[in-house]
Design a protein around this motif. Structure first.
Motif, PDB file in Angstrom:
ATOM      1  N   GLU A 149     -21.028  19.327  12.279  1.00  0.00           N
ATOM      2  CA  GLU A 149     -20.367  19.243  10.983  1.00  0.00           C
ATOM      3  C   GLU A 149     -20.851  20.333  10.035  1.00  0.00           C
ATOM      4  N   ALA A 154     -18.710  23.329   8.447  1.00  0.00           N
ATOM      5  CA  ALA A 154     -18.621  23.352   6.988  1.00  0.00           C
ATOM      6  C   ALA A 154     -19.091  24.693   6.437  1.00  0.00           C
ATOM      7  N   ALA A 173     -13.646  21.483   7.645  1.00  0.00           N
ATOM      8  CA  ALA A 173     -14.078  20.091   7.586  1.00  0.00           C
ATOM      9  C   ALA A 173     -13.803  19.405   8.921  1.00  0.00           C
TER      10      ALA A 173
END
Length: 238
Positions: free
Chosen positions: A203, A207, A212
């Motif tokens: 993640e 990011a 996302a």
């Protein structure tokens, strides 16, 4: 002599076909009379695909073993035999490839010919083959479907991977399966998959480049969408 030889061959063919239809009756629970009523359909399909009636009956029996209805089996048999002829693969391989693709993406028997056409079209326009695409897809079909990826998108990724790397199709299929797993099957608590990757790392790295992994509700987004975004940004990454 010629007449006698032809007669012997005809008798042998009839015996083989009778054996095949008898086996089909045992598989389906139908009577021999009911099974023999399908003979005209098998003959028409054999003429259409350039096969023998026995080959068609045997293929139909294999699909019936999977629990398919008579009509579904006929549709699947046509697709499988046509694919075998076009791709130069065995009928058994053709059945396995189509079954894996249809089951993996939860498609119906009526989609079989379309799936086969997709494999053939990609093979004709990329440096890969029908069976390579089908084999690669067999390694990742169900996982790709669960990740929200369409069969078109998945086969396109696999074809480009095969064309670019010339790795074995099993390797390419497994590679995409691993990518999907790392993006979707990891814990929210940093538990690792394969000992070196966790959800927080996946993640955070996505990011970092403005992608996302989850939507506004905290659910994992479609892998297809995430990969599309990454693809559009790929040339900007160091």
């Amino acid at each position: 002599r010629t007449i006698k030889q032809a007669a012997r061959e005809a008798i042998s063919t009839i015996k083989e076909l009778d054996k095949s239809l008898t086996e089909q009756a045992m598989v389906t629970g139908k009577t021999r009379e009911q099974t023999y009523k399908l003979l005209s359909s098998y003959q028409a399909l054999a003429a259409q695909t350039g096969s023998t009636t026995k080959e068609i009956a045997d293929l139909a029996t294999q699909f019936m073993r999977q629990g398919k209805t008579t009509q579904e089996s006929l549709v699947l048999t046509e697709a499988a035999m046509s694919a075998a002829k076009v791709a130069g693969i065995s009928a058994t391989d053709s059945i396995n490839y189509l079954t894996t693709a249809l089951n993996g993406f939860q498609l119906s028997a009526s989609d079989a010919m379309s799936v086969s056409d997709k494999f053939a079209a990609i093979a004709a326009n990329a440096a890969t083959s029908y069976d390579e695409i089908a084999i690669a897809l067999s390694k990742v079909a169900s996982q790709a479907n669960l990740a929200g990826m369409s069969i078109d998108y998945t086969t396109a990724l696999l074809a480009k991977g095969l064309e670019t790397t010339r790795e074995a199709p099993e390797t390419i299929g497994t590679a995409l399966k691993t990518i999907i797993a790392r993006m979707r099957e990891l814990s929210d608590y940093g538990e690792t998959l394969g000992g070196d990757t966790d959800i927080n790392n996946v993640e955070s790295q996505l990011a970092y480049v403005g992608i996302a992994l989850r939507d506004n509700n905290g659910e994992l987004r479609s892998t297809e969408e995430v990969l599309d975004e990454l693809g559009r940004k790929w040339d900007t990454l160091n």
